[in-house]
Design an enzyme around this catalytic site. Structure first.
Site, PDB file in Angstrom:
ATOM      1  N   THR A  31     -18.896  -1.602   5.199  1.00  0.00           N
ATOM      2  CA  THR A  31     -18.927  -2.818   4.399  1.00  0.00           C
ATOM      3  C   THR A  31     -17.776  -3.725   4.799  1.00  0.00           C
ATOM      4  O   THR A  31     -16.681  -3.275   5.139  1.00  0.00           O
ATOM      5  CB  THR A  31     -18.862  -2.540   2.884  1.00  0.00           C
ATOM      6  OG1 THR A  31     -17.506  -2.305   2.476  1.00  0.00           O
ATOM      7  CG2 THR A  31     -19.749  -1.364   2.503  1.00  0.00           C
ATOM      8  N   ASP A  55     -18.326  -7.423  -1.546  1.00  0.00           N
ATOM      9  CA  ASP A  55     -17.092  -7.568  -2.301  1.00  0.00           C
ATOM     10  C   ASP A  55     -17.160  -6.512  -3.391  1.00  0.00           C
ATOM     11  O   ASP A  55     -18.036  -6.567  -4.262  1.00  0.00           O
ATOM     12  CB  ASP A  55     -17.007  -8.973  -2.901  1.00  0.00           C
ATOM     13  CG  ASP A  55     -15.720  -9.207  -3.688  1.00  0.00           C
ATOM     14  OD1 ASP A  55     -15.077  -8.217  -4.095  1.00  0.00           O
ATOM     15  OD2 ASP A  55     -15.363 -10.375  -3.913  1.00  0.00           O
ATOM     16  N   SER A 133      -5.655   6.050  -1.528  1.00  0.00           N
ATOM     17  CA  SER A 133      -4.621   5.630  -2.465  1.00  0.00           C
ATOM     18  C   SER A 133      -3.416   5.248  -1.616  1.00  0.00           C
ATOM     19  O   SER A 133      -3.545   4.489  -0.656  1.00  0.00           O
ATOM     20  CB  SER A 133      -4.307   6.770  -3.456  1.00  0.00           C
ATOM     21  OG  SER A 133      -3.277   6.419  -4.334  1.00  0.00           O
ATOM     22  N   TYR A 147       0.056  -3.026  -8.446  1.00  0.00           N
ATOM     23  CA  TYR A 147      -0.592  -2.187  -7.437  1.00  0.00           C
ATOM     24  C   TYR A 147      -0.507  -0.721  -7.846  1.00  0.00           C
ATOM     25  O   TYR A 147      -1.489   0.023  -7.758  1.00  0.00           O
ATOM     26  CB  TYR A 147       0.099  -2.421  -6.094  1.00  0.00           C
ATOM     27  CG  TYR A 147      -0.485  -1.658  -4.929  1.00  0.00           C
ATOM     28  CD1 TYR A 147      -1.676  -2.070  -4.328  1.00  0.00           C
ATOM     29  CD2 TYR A 147       0.175  -0.545  -4.405  1.00  0.00           C
ATOM     30  CE1 TYR A 147      -2.192  -1.382  -3.241  1.00  0.00           C
ATOM     31  CE2 TYR A 147      -0.339   0.141  -3.325  1.00  0.00           C
ATOM     32  CZ  TYR A 147      -1.524  -0.278  -2.736  1.00  0.00           C
ATOM     33  OH  TYR A 147      -2.028   0.415  -1.666  1.00  0.00           O
ATOM     34  N   LYS A 151      -3.358   2.206  -8.446  1.00  0.00           N
ATOM     35  CA  LYS A 151      -3.366   3.426  -7.646  1.00  0.00           C
ATOM     36  C   LYS A 151      -3.134   4.676  -8.485  1.00  0.00           C
ATOM     37  O   LYS A 151      -3.769   5.712  -8.258  1.00  0.00           O
ATOM     38  CB  LYS A 151      -2.327   3.326  -6.513  1.00  0.00           C
ATOM     39  CG  LYS A 151      -2.689   2.306  -5.436  1.00  0.00           C
ATOM     40  CD  LYS A 151      -4.042   2.608  -4.796  1.00  0.00           C
ATOM     41  CE  LYS A 151      -4.342   1.697  -3.622  1.00  0.00           C
ATOM     42  NZ  LYS A 151      -5.686   1.951  -3.035  1.00  0.00           N
TER      43      LYS A 151
END
Length: 280
Positions: A31, A55, A133, A147, A151
């Site tokens: 993708t 997306d 991750s 972020y 994660k």
């Protein structure tokens, strides 16, 4: 020959994995957000490569593309969430759109891909789920708070998931790369600085991140090879730390957290409910 479904293959680990897998004869459902991102490898790969524009923040598109990939290839052995969005800046500085993009791409988008793939994996009798991750899924650095929120969230999700899907022959591995020159760091978004966060150590860190000169100590090609080797060997660790900085920083975080837990043992146990003794 194996078949992989990989998100985020325009660059970085996703691109590297796609190229190496195709070079050795595997099949890849890749993708991308830009439909022409893999044009240079399509011709040589032939029908072993299918490219889908996606997306991962569009849940309807995720369901459609995942179902189409399984229909096109019949069986998919490995589903890998690699698409990501990086943001550097103080938590207070981030605007609402940046907050949502971090969470929607790195956490909700990954969850949606996995949820879309699970019925197909169960129906075919098993498979592998690989979730990218980072060292930042187990430790934290100032400037990456949002972020880390995504994660740490996806790591908890995957740990619970692993226990749920093991009876179906589905294995889950969280991949934790350290800082690596893949282009991801240079492509990250940055918040607009507030004056109070423009000075001192944080301000110096911001300037360094903005310079694009941080490349990291790890080899992206070796990380790609380590991921493929793990799958080929049939190894199924819950976590796969990949990076000299990953080992160092996560080890330090584990030691600190374990010490804090040990230090709180008496307090933790002090809140136990008192057993009521009865006499006859």
């Amino acid at each position: 020959m194996q078949t992989w479904f990989i998100t985020g293959t325009s660059s970085g680990f996703g691109r590297g994995l796609t190229e190496r897998l195709l070079a050795r004869g595997d099949r890849v459902a890749a993708t991308v957000r830009r439909s022409n991102a893999l044009d240079d490898v399509r011709q040589a790969a032939g029908d072993r490569l299918r490219v889908y524009r996606l997306d991962v923040t569009d849940v309807a598109a995720v369901d459609r593309v995942v179902s189409q990939a399984f229909a096109d290839f019949g069986t998919i052995d490995v589903v890998m969430n690699n698409a990501g969005y990086g943001l550097f800046g103080a938590i207070e500085e981030a605007n609402r759109d940046q907050v949502l993009r971090v969470i929607d791409t790195n956490l909700v988008g990954s969850i949606d891909v996995i949820r879309a793939a699970l019925p197909h994996l169960r129906l075919q009798g098993g498979g592998r789920i690989l979730q990218v991750s980072s060292a930042g899924g187990q430790t934290a650095y100032p400037g990456f708070g949002l972020y880390h929120a995504a994660k740490w969230g996806i790591e908890g999700f995957c740990e619970a998931l692993a226990g749920e899907v093991a009876p179906f022959g589905i294995d889950v591995t969280i991949i934790e790369p350290g800082m690596t020159p893949t282009g991801f760091s240079a492509a990250k978004d940055m918040t607009v600085a507030l004056p109070d966060y423009s000075h001192g150590a944080f301000g110096e860190g911001r300037a360094l991140m903005a310079s694009g000169k941080i490349v990291g100590p790890n080899d992206p090609g070796k990380i790609v090879d380590a991921i493929i080797d793990m799958v080929d060997a049939g190894r199924t660790p819950l976590r796969l730390p990949l990076g000299v900085d990953t080992y160092r920083d996560v080890h330090r975080a584990y030691v600190r957290r374990l010490q804090e837990l040990e230090d709180s043992k008496d307090l933790a146990e002090s809140v136990a409910a008192q057993r009521i003794e009865t006499t006859s």
